[in-house]
Design an enzyme around this catalytic site. Structure first.
Site, short mmCIF file in Angstrom:
data_model
loop_
_atom_site.label_atom_id
_atom_site.label_comp_id
_atom_site.label_asym_id
_atom_site.label_seq_id
_atom_site.Cartn_x
_atom_site.Cartn_y
_atom_site.Cartn_z
N LYS A 180 8.97 -16.57 61.21
CA LYS A 180 9.35 -15.92 59.94
C LYS A 180 8.54 -14.62 59.78
O LYS A 180 7.37 -14.64 59.45
CB LYS A 180 9.07 -16.81 58.73
CG LYS A 180 9.77 -16.26 57.49
CD LYS A 180 9.10 -16.57 56.20
CE LYS A 180 7.92 -15.73 55.86
NZ LYS A 180 8.16 -14.28 55.65
N SER A 233 -2.69 -13.28 54.12
CA SER A 233 -3.77 -13.21 53.14
C SER A 233 -4.48 -14.56 52.99
O SER A 233 -3.90 -15.62 53.26
CB SER A 233 -3.19 -12.79 51.79
OG SER A 233 -2.27 -13.76 51.36
N THR A 234 -5.71 -14.49 52.52
CA THR A 234 -6.48 -15.71 52.28
C THR A 234 -5.82 -16.55 51.19
O THR A 234 -5.80 -17.79 51.27
CB THR A 234 -7.94 -15.35 51.92
OG1 THR A 234 -8.53 -14.75 53.08
CG2 THR A 234 -8.74 -16.57 51.52
N GLU A 254 -5.21 -17.21 60.38
CA GLU A 254 -5.91 -15.93 60.56
C GLU A 254 -5.77 -15.17 59.25
O GLU A 254 -4.67 -14.73 58.91
CB GLU A 254 -5.27 -15.13 61.71
CG GLU A 254 -5.37 -15.78 63.07
CD GLU A 254 -6.77 -15.70 63.65
OE1 GLU A 254 -7.67 -15.12 63.00
OE2 GLU A 254 -6.96 -16.24 64.74
N CYS A 288 -6.86 -6.51 59.47
CA CYS A 288 -7.74 -7.53 58.89
C CYS A 288 -9.19 -7.41 59.33
O CYS A 288 -10.10 -7.67 58.55
CB CYS A 288 -7.22 -8.90 59.28
SG CYS A 288 -6.94 -9.01 61.05
N GLU A 385 -11.25 -7.51 49.81
CA GLU A 385 -10.44 -6.85 50.83
C GLU A 385 -9.44 -5.91 50.15
O GLU A 385 -8.67 -6.32 49.29
CB GLU A 385 -9.67 -7.90 51.65
CG GLU A 385 -8.90 -7.26 52.78
CD GLU A 385 -8.07 -8.26 53.57
OE1 GLU A 385 -7.27 -8.99 52.93
OE2 GLU A 385 -8.21 -8.32 54.80
P1 NAD Z 1 0.70 -12.36 52.79
O1 NAD Z 1 -0.17 -13.54 52.89
O2 NAD Z 1 1.20 -11.95 51.46
O3 NAD Z 1 2.00 -12.55 53.70
C1 NAD Z 1 1.91 -12.87 55.08
C2 NAD Z 1 3.15 -13.63 55.50
O4 NAD Z 1 3.12 -14.90 54.87
C3 NAD Z 1 4.46 -13.00 55.09
O5 NAD Z 1 5.42 -13.28 56.09
C4 NAD Z 1 4.81 -13.72 53.79
O6 NAD Z 1 6.19 -13.73 53.51
C5 NAD Z 1 4.30 -15.11 54.09
N1 NAD Z 1 3.87 -15.90 52.95
C6 NAD Z 1 3.25 -15.49 51.83
N2 NAD Z 1 2.96 -16.54 51.05
C7 NAD Z 1 3.37 -17.65 51.71
C8 NAD Z 1 3.34 -19.04 51.43
N3 NAD Z 1 2.83 -19.52 50.30
N4 NAD Z 1 3.85 -19.88 52.35
C9 NAD Z 1 4.37 -19.42 53.51
N5 NAD Z 1 4.46 -18.13 53.81
C10 NAD Z 1 3.94 -17.24 52.93
O7 NAD Z 1 -0.10 -11.17 53.50
P2 NAD Z 1 0.34 -9.65 53.70
O8 NAD Z 1 0.06 -8.91 52.45
O9 NAD Z 1 1.70 -9.58 54.26
O10 NAD Z 1 -0.68 -9.21 54.86
C11 NAD Z 1 -1.94 -8.73 54.59
C12 NAD Z 1 -2.98 -9.83 54.74
O11 NAD Z 1 -2.93 -10.38 56.05
C13 NAD Z 1 -4.38 -9.31 54.57
O12 NAD Z 1 -5.11 -10.19 53.77
C14 NAD Z 1 -4.92 -9.29 55.98
O13 NAD Z 1 -6.31 -9.38 56.08
C15 NAD Z 1 -4.24 -10.47 56.58
N6 NAD Z 1 -4.24 -10.36 58.06
C16 NAD Z 1 -5.07 -11.17 58.78
C17 NAD Z 1 -5.12 -11.04 60.16
C18 NAD Z 1 -6.04 -11.90 61.00
O14 NAD Z 1 -5.85 -11.97 62.21
N7 NAD Z 1 -7.03 -12.56 60.44
C19 NAD Z 1 -4.32 -10.10 60.79
C20 NAD Z 1 -3.50 -9.29 60.01
C21 NAD Z 1 -3.46 -9.44 58.63
#
Ligand code: NAD
Length: 492
Positions: A180, A233-234, A254, A288, A385
């Site tokens: 997804k 995201s966390t 991650e 990240c 962050e």
């Molecule tokens: P996000 O958590 O809003 O979304 C990430 C993905 O998860 C999207 O596909 C979203 O549709 C899905 N999603 C959101 N809530 C969900 C839920 N409750 N259940 C299932 N799926 C869900 O994050 P974002 O804003 O798209 O990305 C930025 C974040 O990602 C930042 O916090 C960044 O640090 C983190 N990130 C971490 C790494 C790592 O390797 N640690 C790498 C890249 C980004």
């Protein structure tokens, strides 16, 4: 400009009609123009994708039952097809999330096929079954089995690179996948589907259903899924961890970060400014592991603030498709507003903004690289962050204090230490509580595990450890033999 519009979803090895009629509309981060659309996946599409993945995994002659060498042949074709589409993949990612094109060519075009080959090689070269003479009579046949159907959920910031941190080991191990992608970056995911179809990936081994968090949440809890691998995201990771805990479903997470670059008092930052840019402001601050806190010795604080201010000021901001551009736009209007709110917060808490803070153009979601000085580790912009081109420059008195500040975070994902003495820097790096730390540079090398501690996540990707995340151990107790010989191990 012609737009890129897909009317169907890639499920079960074919282009299938979506369950609903809604679409995800995609806009260029640099021009705000509409550049394409894909069907918005619904729960029924996830059901179909999981069913296809289940069949691909469970069938007696399914993907999981293949010899790793046979899977490697198909995956090599997949790598070739990805390479054939590399330039277009990089272009689409760049338009969607603002990633500078030269970086997209590395992270989004180059890295995925490299990972596919790395994990195919690892799977075909590492023993996955061994017979151990028992202590209690008989023997134990210990094997690593593919974990099953994997739900892969990824963010928009490095959509292809992050997808393949999961897909490459999962597919090599014999798992089937439902991916997804994030709503912001779907056009590159459909190019991946084209590559999978052209490579002849067996039906159901890879299925792609784009959608928002509701569709993601439905996938997380789907009874047909054996494991979740999530990057994001966390906040979302916490919810997913809770759901997987309740279901006793294995999960790799991650998540976010607020990593620190420790500049030691003997560092020559000017000499390694390219590498320093690469750990602080790469991808417009949307990575990240970026080191968004820079810890500088008080004895050289003014000079280091000047060097970093000059770096940020000198970076060419503009069209991410221009190879000269170092900083492109942020991914969306909403995200830029979020980053701007942090900049306002930094100013209201008394930090000194030495450069940046403004929108350089009328169109596109651009924001100048922004540097905050004269603040400590308790400022909001030092703790949370931001996920944009905003750095906090924090002074420290001695190495002890530098390490303490670096470790004073709820996160623990990346980090770096800068010094003209790499041995000294390595010793400091050992004391930083984080999953990964770089010395005078930072690179996610495929051979070594990557991941976070504390609120940055659980589990590891890359390296042999990243393959194990998609395997489970299985033991078969073999009976004592009348003659001493044991049966030779057989491939799965
Ligand atoms: P996000 O958590 O809003 O979304 C990430 C993905 O998860 C999207 O596909 C979203 O549709 C899905 N999603 C959101 N809530 C969900 C839920 N409750 N259940 C299932 N799926 C869900 O994050 P974002 O804003 O798209 O990305 C930025 C974040 O990602 C930042 O916090 C960044 O640090 C983190 N990130 C971490 C790494 C790592 O390797 N640690 C790498 C890249 C980004």
């Amino acid at each position: 400009m012609t737009t890129i519009d897909y009317p169907q979803l890639y499920i079960g090895g074919t282009w299938a009609a979506p369950a609903g009629h809604d679409t995800i509309e995609v806009h260029s981060a640099a021009t705000e123009d509409r550049i394409g659309s894909v069907p918005r996946g619904r729960e029924a599409d996830i059901d179909a994708a999981v069913a296809a993945a289940r069949t691909a995994f469970d069938a007696a002659d399914g993907w999981a039952s293949w010899d790793p060498k046979e899977r490697a042949e198909v995956l090599e074709r997949f790598a070739v097809e990805l390479e054939a589409r590399g330039a277009e993949t990089a272009r689409r990612v760049s338009m969607q999330n603002g990633m500078p094109i030269w970086l997209a060519q590395q992270f989004e075009a180059g890295f995925p096929p490299l990972l596919v080959r790395y994990y195919s090689d690892l799977m075909t070269s590492a023993p996955f079954e061994e017979s151990r003479p028992g202590m209690l009579g008989g023997a134990a046949l210990v094997s690593k089995q593919p974990i099953g159907v994997v739900g892969v959920i990824v963010p928009w910031n490095v959509p292809q690179g992050i997808s393949f941190l999961k897909l490459a080991p999962a597919l090599a191990a014999g798992c089937s996948v439902v991916l997804k992608p994030a709503e912001e970056t779907v056009l590159d995911a459909f190019l991946m589907a084209e590559a999978a179809a052209a490579a002849g990936l067996p039906e159901g081994v890879l299925n792609i259903v784009p959608g928002g968090r509701e569709v993601g949440a439905y996938l997380v809890e789907h009874p047909g899924v054996d494991k979740i691998s999530f990057t994001g995201s966390t906040a979302a990771g916490r919810w997913i961890a809770e759901a997987c805990g309740r279901l006793l479903r294995p999960v790799t997470l991650e998540l976010g970060g607020k990593s620190a670059a420790i500049v030691l008092d003997d560092a020559d930052l000017g000499a390694s400014i390219e590498q320093f840019f690469g750990v602080t402001l790469l991808n417009n601050g949307q990575i990240c592991w970026l080191n968004t806190r820079v810890l500088a010795p008080r004895s050289r604080y003014t000079e280091i603030v000047d060097t970093i201010t000059e770096l940020a000021h000198s970076l060419k901001v503009g069209d991410p498709l221009d190879p000269e551009v170092k900083v492109g736009p942020l991914v969306s209007k909403q995200h830029r507003e979020r980053v701007e709110a942090y900049i306002a917060k930094g100013q209201s808490e008394g930090a000194r903004m030495t450069t940046g803070g403004k929108r350089p153009f009328d169109r596109g979601w651009f924001l100048e690289p922004t540097i905050f000085a004269d603040l400590d580790n308790n400022a909001t912009v030092s703790r949370e962050e931001i996920f944009g081109p905003v750095l906090s420059l924090i002074p420290y008195s001695d190495e002890e204090e530098a390490v303490a500040i670096a470790n004073d975070s709820v996160y623990g994902l990346g980090g770096s230490v800068w010094s003209s003495d790499p041995e000294r820097a390595t010793n400091v790096a050992r004391r930083v509580r984080s999953g990964t730390v770089g010395v005078n540079h930072y690179v996610n090398d495929p051979v070594a595990p990557f991941g976070g501690i504390k609120q940055s996540g659980m589990g590891r990707e890359l390296g042999p450890e990243g393959l194990q995340a998609f395997q489970v151990f299985k033991t078969i107790y073999l009976p004592p033999l009348s003659d001493a010989s044991q049966p030779p191990p057989t491939p799965l």
